[in-house]
Design a protein around this motif. Structure first.
Motif, mmCIF file in Angstrom:
data_model
loop_
_atom_site.group_PDB
_atom_site.id
_atom_site.type_symbol
_atom_site.label_atom_id
_atom_site.label_comp_id
_atom_site.label_asym_id
_atom_site.label_seq_id
_atom_site.Cartn_x
_atom_site.Cartn_y
_atom_site.Cartn_z
ATOM 1 N N ASP A 199 0.818 -1.221 0.000
ATOM 2 C CA ASP A 199 0.000 0.000 0.000
ATOM 3 C C ASP A 199 0.850 1.268 0.000
ATOM 4 O O ASP A 199 0.313 2.385 0.042
ATOM 5 C CB ASP A 199 -0.972 0.010 1.184
ATOM 6 N N GLY A 200 2.181 1.115 -0.020
ATOM 7 C CA GLY A 200 3.056 2.269 -0.092
ATOM 8 C C GLY A 200 3.509 2.817 1.242
ATOM 9 O O GLY A 200 4.255 3.801 1.290
ATOM 10 N N TYR A 201 3.097 2.190 2.349
ATOM 11 C CA TYR A 201 3.469 2.649 3.684
ATOM 12 C C TYR A 201 4.432 1.657 4.338
ATOM 13 O O TYR A 201 4.397 0.454 4.062
ATOM 14 C CB TYR A 201 2.228 2.813 4.565
ATOM 15 N N LEU A 202 5.261 2.186 5.212
ATOM 16 C CA LEU A 202 6.192 1.334 5.945
ATOM 17 C C LEU A 202 5.427 0.343 6.812
ATOM 18 O O LEU A 202 4.414 0.688 7.434
ATOM 19 C CB LEU A 202 7.094 2.181 6.845
ATOM 20 N N VAL A 203 5.915 -0.893 6.865
ATOM 21 C CA VAL A 203 5.328 -1.862 7.778
ATOM 22 C C VAL A 203 5.604 -1.387 9.205
ATOM 23 O O VAL A 203 6.685 -0.891 9.526
ATOM 24 C CB VAL A 203 5.889 -3.280 7.516
ATOM 25 N N SER A 204 4.621 -1.494 10.073
ATOM 26 C CA SER A 204 4.687 -0.831 11.390
ATOM 27 C C SER A 204 5.464 -1.648 12.411
ATOM 28 O O SER A 204 4.934 -2.039 13.457
ATOM 29 C CB SER A 204 3.278 -0.541 11.912
ATOM 30 N N ILE A 205 6.749 -1.880 12.142
ATOM 31 C CA ILE A 205 7.608 -2.596 13.084
ATOM 32 C C ILE A 205 8.257 -1.584 14.021
ATOM 33 O O ILE A 205 8.796 -0.566 13.583
ATOM 34 C CB ILE A 205 8.677 -3.404 12.341
ATOM 35 N N GLY A 206 8.215 -1.865 15.333
ATOM 36 C CA GLY A 206 8.785 -0.960 16.316
ATOM 37 C C GLY A 206 8.006 0.342 16.389
ATOM 38 O O GLY A 206 6.791 0.378 16.162
ATOM 39 N N ASP A 207 8.694 1.431 16.706
ATOM 40 C CA ASP A 207 8.042 2.732 16.844
ATOM 41 C C ASP A 207 7.745 3.323 15.472
ATOM 42 O O ASP A 207 8.381 4.267 15.002
ATOM 43 C CB ASP A 207 8.927 3.681 17.651
ATOM 44 N N THR A 208 6.739 2.740 14.828
ATOM 45 C CA THR A 208 6.356 3.149 13.478
ATOM 46 C C THR A 208 4.846 3.231 13.398
ATOM 47 O O THR A 208 4.152 2.261 13.687
ATOM 48 C CB THR A 208 6.860 2.145 12.425
ATOM 49 N N ASP A 209 4.338 4.412 13.016
ATOM 50 C CA ASP A 209 2.919 4.558 12.712
ATOM 51 C C ASP A 209 2.766 4.697 11.201
ATOM 52 O O ASP A 209 3.645 4.305 10.448
ATOM 53 C CB ASP A 209 2.340 5.756 13.468
ATOM 54 N N THR A 210 1.673 5.247 10.749
ATOM 55 C CA THR A 210 1.419 5.375 9.319
ATOM 56 C C THR A 210 2.399 6.367 8.698
ATOM 57 O O THR A 210 2.337 7.566 8.959
ATOM 58 C CB THR A 210 -0.029 5.834 9.081
ATOM 59 N N GLN A 211 3.312 5.874 7.876
ATOM 60 C CA GLN A 211 4.354 6.714 7.305
ATOM 61 C C GLN A 211 4.810 6.143 5.971
ATOM 62 O O GLN A 211 5.008 4.937 5.832
ATOM 63 C CB GLN A 211 5.549 6.822 8.265
ATOM 64 N N SER A 212 4.965 7.005 4.987
ATOM 65 C CA SER A 212 5.432 6.583 3.677
ATOM 66 C C SER A 212 6.811 7.180 3.418
ATOM 67 O O SER A 212 7.027 8.367 3.671
ATOM 68 C CB SER A 212 4.460 7.056 2.585
ATOM 69 N N PRO A 213 7.766 6.396 2.920
ATOM 70 C CA PRO A 213 9.140 6.893 2.725
ATOM 71 C C PRO A 213 9.299 7.689 1.435
ATOM 72 O O PRO A 213 10.194 7.435 0.623
ATOM 73 C CB PRO A 213 9.957 5.601 2.711
ATOM 74 N N GLN A 214 8.460 8.672 1.241
ATOM 75 C CA GLN A 214 8.432 9.407 -0.022
ATOM 76 C C GLN A 214 9.565 10.417 -0.164
ATOM 77 O O GLN A 214 9.830 10.894 -1.271
ATOM 78 C CB GLN A 214 7.089 10.125 -0.165
ATOM 79 N N LYS A 215 10.240 10.762 0.932
ATOM 80 C CA LYS A 215 11.258 11.806 0.856
ATOM 81 C C LYS A 215 12.606 11.300 0.364
ATOM 82 O O LYS A 215 13.526 12.087 0.167
ATOM 83 C CB LYS A 215 11.421 12.469 2.223
ATOM 84 N N ILE A 216 12.725 9.984 0.188
ATOM 85 C CA ILE A 216 13.985 9.433 -0.325
ATOM 86 C C ILE A 216 13.960 9.465 -1.844
ATOM 87 O O ILE A 216 13.043 8.931 -2.464
ATOM 88 C CB ILE A 216 14.207 7.992 0.164
#
Length: 564
Positions: A252-269
């Motif tokens: 779905d384009g979002y990081l898998v929520s492992i550890g301290d991770t909420d809904t976030q997409s790595p679009q800035k790379i």
């Protein structure tokens, strides 16, 4: 002119110049917003002990002074009101928060000290041009920050130490203090080798922080480039991060929520692999392999990267965790599994929620909130290290075996088998100890997933998509929990201090030797099905599994997997 201030170095170290007029206007009106927090009316004369939301992160951000960055940029372009505001609050902070007797305990905490030092250094050009009479106190404050940052007793850990070393480097360059910037370079070199292994995986234990650290290190290393200096030894290690982050991105384009991770997409790379995973495969290029195993404790696997017959967003994806349980931003999640398919996140990790010790925070970081086995009444060993004993990857199946020493005097293994053709998982948990045990196997569903217990299984659905958790054995007690406040359970984090009700399926067993046999399967627009079938050996497990990809028989022996 004050001694030793290198204005050109400050200009070289200033990477951002654009002005957001709306944001500047709100700040000039005293309307301060530090995401993810709400707006707050900034007093003209703060005490610097303010804590309007009773939130440690807000207090931390307030003392970084990075919220003044939009004002600094506007002032640098000649905005007199912005210059006046920037000078007022930076000098006021400096006056009221001397190192030996600050107004707030947050004033000199690690990382806040570094981020604030950068803001002061980047202010040198605008002050020299528009208010040179203000340079003496600004230089004094920068030197004070540099001395503080150089002292090893003030150095934090992980990314906090990175921000401090980066800031010491900037201080050293604008002050012409070779000892400071060379010390910063040595610290960054040591930190790179400590925080990134030879595969380039970050040590903080969270996919979001792997992403964040890549961005932070890119900026920090760029500072060496700006000065015409070689990057610190070890800088090459973080260059593999974009490919790893692409593997850690769900369909779905979002990081898998492992550890301290909420809904976030790595679009800035800006990299071809992350471009691909964040654009549903419309930009960039996919990594070559669909399976990636990292020694730091991650298995990322998917059915494919998308093609004309099946788009990237519809692929099946799963993760498996192992390695040390004590990490800066990691959770007690050894052996935990996430699973996504057909555009649905069926099994998830609980996310971050916030930092601190609130009830939701303590829940989401706990072992009991993850897709693992928990043993009642046995001491949880917080320094345990889950070992990946087997990793067999064939064109037909994957077979992973993990040894989990998380509970005192308890033998716990998890075997995860993935059918490449059927795209389902078979999970076998075996637990034994010196006396009778009570164990619970947990499956945390995504917020959008509905669950209904049916015989020995739990039927799952999301929209028109269907899946199943199938459990073997008559002795298991299966229950579900959703949005329960006492005791707290049945929620996942979807943002800063934001919870969503999400059903958890909990299977409970008692005995001297326990085995949980579970199948996770999807059926597309139809219900999947699982049946036990007879095998020649009593030690083998035979299953007939029907999914959206067809029906197949699988036989699992202690050392092999075959498809008769």
């Amino acid at each position: 002119m004050p001694r030793g201030l290198d204005i050109e170095a400050a200009r070289r170290q200033t990477f951002q110049h654009s002005v957001n007029t709306g944001e500047v206007g709100r700040l000039l009106e005293g309307r301060l917003t530090m995401p993810p927090h709400a707006e707050w009316q900034l007093p003209h004369e703060p005490t610097w002990t303010e804590d309007p939301f009773q939130d440690r992160n807000w207090c931390f951000q307030f003392h970084t002074l990075r919220w003044l960055e939009p004002i600094r940029r506007a002032a640098a372009k000649g905005d007199a009101a912005a210059l006046s505001m920037w000078l007022h609050y930076t000098e006021d902070w400096t006056t009221k928060n001397p190192r030996r007797n600050p107004a707030s305990t947050w004033a000199w905490v690690d990382m806040a000290d570094g981020l604030r030092a950068q803001q002061l250094c980047l202010g040198i050009p605008l002050v020299s041009e528009h208010a040179p009479e203000q340079l003496p106190w600004l230089e004094y404050s920068i030197r004070d920050h540099a001395e503080h940052l150089a002292d090893p007793k003030h150095v934090g850990k992980a990314n906090h130490a990175l921000h401090q070393a980066e800031s010491l480097f900037v201080c050293g360059r604008v002050l012409g203090a070779e000892s400071h910037w060379e010390l910063a370079a040595r610290r960054m070199s040591s930190l790179l080798k400590e925080q990134y292994d030879e595969q380039g995986m970050n040590a903080e234990g969270a996919t979001a922080y792997h992403y964040n650290n890549f961005l932070w290190w890119e900026r920090a290393l760029r500072r060496f480039d700006a000065e015409g200096l070689p990057r610190p030894d070890g800088a090459e290690r973080h260059l593999n991060a974009p490919e790893q982050i692409a593997h850690a991105t769900k369909p779905d384009g979002y990081l898998v929520s492992i550890g301290d991770t909420d809904t976030q997409s790595p679009q800035k790379i800006a990299h071809q692999h992350t471009d691909y995973t964040t654009s549903n495969g419309t930009r960039g290029a996919a990594p070559e392999q669909a399976v990636a195993i990292y020694d730091a404790g991650y298995v990322f696997a998917r059915s494919g990267w998308g093609d004309d017959d099946r788009p990237y967003s519809e692929q099946t994806y799963f993760t498996l965790r192992f390695g040390p349980s004590r990490r800066v931003h990691g959770h007690q999640d050894g052996t935990s599994i996430t699973y996504s398919s057909s555009g649905v996140n069926w099994l998830v990790d609980p996310g971050k929620y916030e930092y601190g010790s609130s009830t939701p925070r303590l829940h989401v970081i706990s072992r009991a909130a993850h897709n693992v086995v928990t043993v009642e009444g046995r001491r949880l060993l917080k320094d345990s290290d889950v070992e990946l004993l087997r990793r067999d990857i064939t064109p037909r199946h994957h077979d992973y075996v993990l040894a989990d020493p998380s509970f005192d005097r308890v033998s716990l293994t998890r075997r995860v088998i993935h059918s490449v053709r059927g795209e389902y998982l078979v999970v076998i948990d075996e637990i034994s100890g010196p006396r009778r045990l009570t164990a619970e196997q947990r499956w945390q569903l995504g917020p959008e997933v509905e669950a209904e217990a049916v015989n020995r299984s739990v039927a799952l659905s999301s929209g028109n998509q269907h899946a199943m958790l199938w459990f073997d054995g008559e002795s298991a007690d299966v229950r579900t929990v959703r949005a329960q406040d006492d005791p707290f359970d049945g929620y996942v984090s979807v943002g800063w201090k934001k919870l969503a009700p999400a059903t958890a399926v909990i299977v409970r067993k008692k005995g001297a030797r326990l085995r949980f046999l579970t199948v996770v399967a999807t059926g597309g627009e139809s219900q999947p099905a699982v049946e036990r079938v007879q095998t020649v050996s009593r030690d083998d497990v035979g299953l007939l599994v029907t999914t959206s990809h067809g029906t197949e028989q699988i036989t699992i022996s202690p050392d092999d997997v075959v498809f008769p």
